[in-house]
Scaffold this active site. Structure first.
Site, PDB file in Angstrom:
ATOM      1  N   ASP A  46       0.624  -0.908   0.385  1.00 29.77           N
ATOM      2  CA  ASP A  46      -0.152  -0.018  -0.222  1.00 29.77           C
ATOM      3  C   ASP A  46       0.871   0.983  -0.491  1.00 29.77           C
ATOM      4  O   ASP A  46       1.376   2.044  -0.903  1.00 29.77           O
ATOM      5  CB  ASP A  46      -0.859  -0.512   1.359  1.00 29.77           C
ATOM      6  CG  ASP A  46      -2.241  -1.167   0.669  1.00 29.77           C
ATOM      7  OD1 ASP A  46      -2.514  -0.823  -0.007  1.00 29.77           O
ATOM      8  OD2 ASP A  46      -2.404  -1.464   2.609  1.00 29.77           O
ATOM      9  N   ARG A  92      -4.544  -1.613  -9.108  1.00 22.69           N
ATOM     10  CA  ARG A  92      -3.512  -0.462  -9.026  1.00 22.69           C
ATOM     11  C   ARG A  92      -2.281  -0.187 -10.201  1.00 22.69           C
ATOM     12  O   ARG A  92      -2.123   1.273  -9.978  1.00 22.69           O
ATOM     13  CB  ARG A  92      -2.803  -0.362  -7.717  1.00 22.69           C
ATOM     14  CG  ARG A  92      -4.273  -0.409  -6.859  1.00 22.69           C
ATOM     15  CD  ARG A  92      -3.645  -0.513  -5.640  1.00 22.69           C
ATOM     16  NE  ARG A  92      -4.736   0.766  -4.514  1.00 22.69           N
ATOM     17  CZ  ARG A  92      -5.230   0.176  -3.482  1.00 22.69           C
ATOM     18  NH1 ARG A  92      -4.253  -0.744  -2.440  1.00 22.69           N
ATOM     19  NH2 ARG A  92      -5.551   0.795  -2.433  1.00 22.69           N
TER      20      ARG A  92
END
Length: 434
Positions: A320, A351
């Site tokens: 993250d 992502r």
């Protein structure tokens, strides 16, 4: 579409107190709900993901008393009283995966579902693991994905449970948190991991929090975990949620790019979150970083030319926070490579693809692979780029940093930060200066 225009800013400094960790908040809520006794949770994160967990626990019969960022949870001693429930869990993986496991052994009839993106996020490996102990779980639409229908099963453990570790660590977290409530012949249950376990620090968070509730997990490396069987979680009485280390990454990067000093309070050396390792990555890029037990401070970049050093790093442990490094790479003196980030593909959005697309909008040359990203910064950032956020809170927060490059940037759908940090842009604006 809603949007927010930021910058141009030339500096960032000040102090920010972090909201509670999402990963810790939802784990503690579930452990407290399953425990014996009342648990007072302080600094609980108030966000979309914690709200859906609280709503689900309420529907399952858990008594909750909230006052600001404090919540008193009356434990159920291992069994939810509601035997039927329809649970909408948004896009909260930290709610869907652990709750699925807890419900599978509860002997009720439950439906678990979320937003369309949640129905694209895999859960098959967890379901396979739960079926090994007799859980009755059906897919309502696509095999391997929510929505799920969970029905009473005959739960028993008579062999090690095998689960893949290379898609999401949340599958293992869900099993570890639930298995102590299941009886086994020799008083313990073994979980064995197929493949490489990703995001190991998140498993460490799970194990440490289980210890706070009286259950100790033994592990043999990261491939074999031994869980006591047929035991009860016991409330620790009070537990404080530490600040969110993933959220800290945006402010720490701002302190490097904007000169600082910028201090985040709520995480530091004593943190149980792996994402405090982001500070080490920033140091590798030349940022001046100092740290105490519950704070981290960044004071600009230790180079006269004012650019970060490029980085080539394996980000398996901090996927993250690695997103923040991808944007910080725009401010480096050369090409950076982010490796071992395959888990980005199955997060709130893909992502890797999203990051590559948006970095190109501000002028970067980007190469994307199945599990890596190569970022070459532009000579000058493209002003007034309109950044799409893909209903992904971290995309929005990461790209706010572009405004520290002396160019304005537009963030589309800024309210998506509500998933973990509803007040992010106000906090950022209070620290950034023209």
């Amino acid at each position: 579409m809603d949007y927010l225009d930021l910058g141009p800013y030339s500096s960032a400094s000040g102090t920010v107190r972090l909201p509670g960790s999402k990963s810790i908040s939802n784990r503690v809520l579930l452990l407290a709900a399953l425990a014996e006794g009342d648990t007072t949770i302080t600094n609980l994160l108030d966000s979309d993901d914690t709200r859906v967990m609280l709503d689900a626990l309420g529907k399952l019969g858990v008594k909750l008393a909230r006052d600001g960022d404090t919540c008193v949870v009356t434990g159920t001693r291992g069994a939810f009283t509601a035997k039927t429930a329809d649970l909408f869990l948004g896009n909260a993986g930290t709610a869907v995966r652990p709750l699925t496991a807890a419900l599978a052994i509860n002997g009720g009839d439950y439906r678990v579902h979320g937003v369309p993106r949640m129905h694209e996020r895999p859960i098959g490996d967890l379901v396979d693991g739960l079926r090994q102990i007799g859980a009755q779980i059906d897919y309502e639409q696509n095999e391997g994905f929510p929505p799920l229908r969970i029905k009473p099963g005959t739960i028993s453990v008579d062999a090690p449970i095998r689960v893949r570790g290379d898609v999401s660590s949340q599958f293992l977290t869900a099993l570890l948190m639930t298995l102590p409530l299941v009886k086994a012949k020799d008083g313990r249950t073994v979980v064995e991991i197929d493949g490489e376990l990703i995001s190991k620090p998140y498993i460490d968070i799970t194990i440490r929090l289980m210890e706070r509730f009286g259950v100790t997990v033994e592990r043999d490396g990261w491939q074999r975990f031994v869980v006591p069987a047929g035991v009860r979680y016991r409330s620790p009485g009070r537990i404080m949620v530490e600040g969110d280390a993933s959220s800290a990454s945006y402010f720490l990067a701002a302190g490097a790019l904007g000169g600082g000093p910028l201090r985040v309070e709520g995480v530091g050396r004593a943190s149980i979150q792996g994402d405090v390792g982001f500070a080490n990555a920033l140091m590798q890029m030349g940022a001046n970083v100092s740290m105490g037990d519950d704070w981290i401070e960044v004071r600009g970049i230790g180079h006269d030319h004012g650019k970060l050093d490029p980085i080539d790093m394996d980000f398996n442990l901090i996927p993250d926070a690695a997103m923040t490094i991808a944007v910080a790479a725009l401010f480096a003196s050369g090409t950076s490579t982010l490796r071992n980030i395959a888990s980005w593909r199955v997060k709130e959005t893909d992502r890797i693809a999203a990051m590559a697309t948006e970095l190109r909008k501000v002028g970067a040359i980007v190469e994307e692979g199945a599990d890596y990203l190569v970022v070459t910064p532009p000579q000058r950032l493209t002003p007034n780029a309109a950044i799409d956020t893909y209903d992904d809170h971290r995309m929005a927060m990461c790209f706010s940093l572009v405004s520290l490059g002396g160019v304005p940037v537009r963030i589309n759908d800024p309210k998506c930060v509500g998933k973990t940090f509803p007040d992010y842009f106000n906090r950022f604006a209070a620290l950034a200066k023209a």
